[in-house]
Scaffold this motif. Structure first.
Motif, PDB file in Angstrom:
ATOM      1  N   THR A   3       0.830  -1.200   0.000  1.00  0.00           N
ATOM      2  CA  THR A   3       0.000   0.000   0.000  1.00  0.00           C
ATOM      3  C   THR A   3       0.864   1.249   0.000  1.00  0.00           C
ATOM      4  O   THR A   3       1.826   1.341   0.754  1.00  0.00           O
ATOM      5  N   ASP A   4       0.509   2.194  -0.843  1.00  0.00           N
ATOM      6  CA  ASP A   4       1.189   3.486  -0.908  1.00  0.00           C
ATOM      7  C   ASP A   4       0.960   4.207   0.421  1.00  0.00           C
ATOM      8  O   ASP A   4      -0.176   4.319   0.879  1.00  0.00           O
ATOM      9  N   PRO A   5       2.004   4.724   1.070  1.00  0.00           N
ATOM     10  CA  PRO A   5       1.823   5.417   2.357  1.00  0.00           C
ATOM     11  C   PRO A   5       0.915   6.645   2.252  1.00  0.00           C
ATOM     12  O   PRO A   5       0.218   6.994   3.204  1.00  0.00           O
ATOM     13  N   ARG A   6       0.880   7.293   1.086  1.00  0.00           N
ATOM     14  CA  ARG A   6      -0.008   8.441   0.918  1.00  0.00           C
ATOM     15  C   ARG A   6      -1.473   8.009   0.944  1.00  0.00           C
ATOM     16  O   ARG A   6      -2.331   8.735   1.439  1.00  0.00           O
ATOM     17  N   PHE A   7      -1.747   6.806   0.407  1.00  0.00           N
ATOM     18  CA  PHE A   7      -3.111   6.275   0.455  1.00  0.00           C
ATOM     19  C   PHE A   7      -3.503   6.005   1.907  1.00  0.00           C
ATOM     20  O   PHE A   7      -4.589   6.370   2.340  1.00  0.00           O
ATOM     21  N   ALA A   8      -2.612   5.393   2.666  1.00  0.00           N
ATOM     22  CA  ALA A   8      -2.888   5.116   4.077  1.00  0.00           C
ATOM     23  C   ALA A   8      -3.111   6.412   4.856  1.00  0.00           C
ATOM     24  O   ALA A   8      -4.003   6.480   5.709  1.00  0.00           O
ATOM     25  N   GLU A   9      -2.342   7.454   4.556  1.00  0.00           N
ATOM     26  CA  GLU A   9      -2.527   8.753   5.203  1.00  0.00           C
ATOM     27  C   GLU A   9      -3.882   9.346   4.860  1.00  0.00           C
ATOM     28  O   GLU A   9      -4.572   9.888   5.726  1.00  0.00           O
ATOM     29  N   PHE A  10      -4.266   9.244   3.594  1.00  0.00           N
ATOM     30  CA  PHE A  10      -5.562   9.763   3.161  1.00  0.00           C
ATOM     31  C   PHE A  10      -6.685   9.065   3.924  1.00  0.00           C
ATOM     32  O   PHE A  10      -7.599   9.719   4.438  1.00  0.00           O
ATOM     33  N   VAL A  11      -6.639   7.756   4.011  1.00  0.00           N
ATOM     34  CA  VAL A  11      -7.680   6.996   4.714  1.00  0.00           C
ATOM     35  C   VAL A  11      -7.713   7.382   6.188  1.00  0.00           C
ATOM     36  O   VAL A  11      -8.785   7.584   6.764  1.00  0.00           O
ATOM     37  N   ALA A  12      -6.552   7.527   6.808  1.00  0.00           N
ATOM     38  CA  ALA A  12      -6.499   7.902   8.227  1.00  0.00           C
ATOM     39  C   ALA A  12      -7.064   9.303   8.458  1.00  0.00           C
ATOM     40  O   ALA A  12      -7.786   9.536   9.426  1.00  0.00           O
ATOM     41  N   GLU A  13      -6.747  10.228   7.551  1.00  0.00           N
ATOM     42  CA  GLU A  13      -7.199  11.616   7.709  1.00  0.00           C
ATOM     43  C   GLU A  13      -8.680  11.800   7.383  1.00  0.00           C
ATOM     44  O   GLU A  13      -9.384  12.535   8.044  1.00  0.00           O
ATOM     45  N   ARG A  14      -9.161  11.178   6.335  1.00  0.00           N
ATOM     46  CA  ARG A  14     -10.500  11.459   5.815  1.00  0.00           C
ATOM     47  C   ARG A  14     -11.516  10.356   6.084  1.00  0.00           C
ATOM     48  O   ARG A  14     -12.681  10.493   5.724  1.00  0.00           O
ATOM     49  N   GLY A  15     -11.108   9.267   6.717  1.00  0.00           N
ATOM     50  CA  GLY A  15     -12.011   8.145   6.952  1.00  0.00           C
ATOM     51  C   GLY A  15     -13.264   8.507   7.728  1.00  0.00           C
ATOM     52  O   GLY A  15     -14.382   8.130   7.346  1.00  0.00           O
ATOM     53  N   ASP A  16     -13.118   9.252   8.814  1.00  0.00           N
ATOM     54  CA  ASP A  16     -14.280   9.637   9.625  1.00  0.00           C
ATOM     55  C   ASP A  16     -15.232  10.543   8.847  1.00  0.00           C
ATOM     56  O   ASP A  16     -16.446  10.391   8.921  1.00  0.00           O
ATOM     57  N   ALA A  17     -14.682  11.485   8.091  1.00  0.00           N
ATOM     58  CA  ALA A  17     -15.529  12.383   7.297  1.00  0.00           C
ATOM     59  C   ALA A  17     -16.281  11.596   6.220  1.00  0.00           C
ATOM     60  O   ALA A  17     -17.453  11.866   5.955  1.00  0.00           O
ATOM     61  N   LEU A  18     -15.619  10.618   5.632  1.00  0.00           N
ATOM     62  CA  LEU A  18     -16.282   9.792   4.622  1.00  0.00           C
ATOM     63  C   LEU A  18     -17.390   8.952   5.252  1.00  0.00           C
ATOM     64  O   LEU A  18     -18.452   8.766   4.643  1.00  0.00           O
ATOM     65  N   LEU A  19     -17.175   8.456   6.457  1.00  0.00           N
ATOM     66  CA  LEU A  19     -18.234   7.709   7.154  1.00  0.00           C
ATOM     67  C   LEU A  19     -19.434   8.605   7.448  1.00  0.00           C
ATOM     68  O   LEU A  19     -20.579   8.181   7.289  1.00  0.00           O
ATOM     69  N   ARG A  20     -19.181   9.837   7.882  1.00  0.00           N
ATOM     70  CA  ARG A  20     -20.291  10.769   8.135  1.00  0.00           C
ATOM     71  C   ARG A  20     -21.057  11.050   6.848  1.00  0.00           C
ATOM     72  O   ARG A  20     -22.290  11.040   6.824  1.00  0.00           O
ATOM     73  N   TYR A  21     -20.349  11.280   5.773  1.00  0.00           N
ATOM     74  CA  TYR A  21     -20.981  11.515   4.480  1.00  0.00           C
ATOM     75  C   TYR A  21     -21.811  10.292   4.075  1.00  0.00           C
ATOM     76  O   TYR A  21     -22.956  10.417   3.653  1.00  0.00           O
ATOM     77  N   GLY A  22     -21.241   9.122   4.234  1.00  0.00           N
ATOM     78  CA  GLY A  22     -21.959   7.891   3.906  1.00  0.00           C
ATOM     79  C   GLY A  22     -23.201   7.701   4.748  1.00  0.00           C
ATOM     80  O   GLY A  22     -24.239   7.250   4.258  1.00  0.00           O
ATOM     81  N   HIS A  23     -23.113   8.083   6.039  1.00  0.00           N
ATOM     82  CA  HIS A  23     -24.262   7.945   6.934  1.00  0.00           C
ATOM     83  C   HIS A  23     -25.394   8.867   6.518  1.00  0.00           C
ATOM     84  O   HIS A  23     -26.562   8.474   6.484  1.00  0.00           O
ATOM     85  N   VAL A  24     -25.062  10.081   6.168  1.00  0.00           N
ATOM     86  CA  VAL A  24     -26.091  11.016   5.716  1.00  0.00           C
ATOM     87  C   VAL A  24     -26.673  10.555   4.381  1.00  0.00           C
ATOM     88  O   VAL A  24     -27.879  10.609   4.165  1.00  0.00           O
ATOM     89  N   LEU A  25     -25.838  10.057   3.515  1.00  0.00           N
ATOM     90  CA  LEU A  25     -26.280   9.608   2.200  1.00  0.00           C
ATOM     91  C   LEU A  25     -27.145   8.349   2.295  1.00  0.00           C
ATOM     92  O   LEU A  25     -28.226   8.289   1.717  1.00  0.00           O
ATOM     93  N   ALA A  26     -26.700   7.362   3.056  1.00  0.00           N
ATOM     94  CA  ALA A  26     -27.382   6.068   3.104  1.00  0.00           C
ATOM     95  C   ALA A  26     -28.486   6.014   4.151  1.00  0.00           C
ATOM     96  O   ALA A  26     -29.413   5.231   4.035  1.00  0.00           O
ATOM     97  N   GLY A  27     -28.362   6.799   5.196  1.00  0.00           N
ATOM     98  CA  GLY A  27     -29.399   6.805   6.215  1.00  0.00           C
ATOM     99  C   GLY A  27     -29.139   5.887   7.384  1.00  0.00           C
ATOM    100  O   GLY A  27     -29.915   5.879   8.341  1.00  0.00           O
ATOM    101  N   ASN A  28     -28.073   5.097   7.340  1.00  0.00           N
ATOM    102  CA  ASN A  28     -27.739   4.263   8.496  1.00  0.00           C
ATOM    103  C   ASN A  28     -26.247   3.956   8.480  1.00  0.00           C
ATOM    104  O   ASN A  28     -25.608   3.968   7.435  1.00  0.00           O
ATOM    105  N   PRO A  29     -25.683   3.666   9.662  1.00  0.00           N
ATOM    106  CA  PRO A  29     -24.228   3.491   9.748  1.00  0.00           C
ATOM    107  C   PRO A  29     -23.707   2.233   9.061  1.00  0.00           C
ATOM    108  O   PRO A  29     -22.577   2.207   8.611  1.00  0.00           O
TER     109      PRO A  29
END
Length: 174
Positions: A3-29
């Protein structure tokens, strides 16, 4: 495959925001987590082709929105409900306006919920929403209009201290 370390950094930094976006979009966690996981798998495969890391989040959010809409295209007749019949204990749900609004949003058809989330949560224009979902600009506008009508009828404006209309970022009344 390493795995590219920049990809791992991106996931670590933006993972929570993406989950929040997904929750609002899908309607459930649970569906949100599935959306994020699928989108990150596709991002990982395309990581080296991306021109700049700034595009990564837009790419993932587009994948999430398209995956979400593909699911509702396959399950158009599915009836989503807030209460789970098998569950004997419900978690505490926020009271007041937030609860009423959440229930009204969850009660929207998937396509209408998607355009409302993309417009008001992601602050995308009609053109950007149309491009993201693979639909026409007119369909975006009609779906938003129908969704807002349903939300207005489901959430009474009196007594909650909210106005009865919504204004877009361009200042036009909806």
């Amino acid at each position: 495959m390493e795995t590219d370390p920049r990809f791992a950094e991106f996931v670590a930094e933006r993972g929570d925001a993406l989950l929040r976006y997904g929750h609002v979009l899908a309607g459930n966690p649970h569906d949100a987590a599935d959306l994020v996981q699928e989108a990150l798998l596709k991002l990982r495969a395309a990581w080296r082709r991306l021109k700049a890391e700034e595009n990564a989040e837009k790419y993932v959010r587009t994948i999430m929105a398209r995956t979400h809409t593909a699911a509702w295209r396959l399950r158009r007749r599915e009836l989503l409900t807030w209460e789970l019949p098998e569950q004997s204990h419900l978690d505490t749900i926020p009271s007041g306006f937030e609860q009423t609004m959440w229930e009204a949003l969850a009660g929207l058809p998937r396509k209408q919920r998607a355009v409302v989330v993309l417009r008001y949560y992601e602050d995308l224009s009609d053109e950007e929403i149309a491009s993201t979902l693979g639909i026409s600009r007119g369909t975006v506008r009609s779906q938003v209009s129908r969704a807002l009508d349903k939300l207005r009828s489901a959430v009474p404006a009196d007594g909650l201290g909210i106005c009865g209309s919504v204004t877009s970022k361009q200042g036009e009344r909806r």
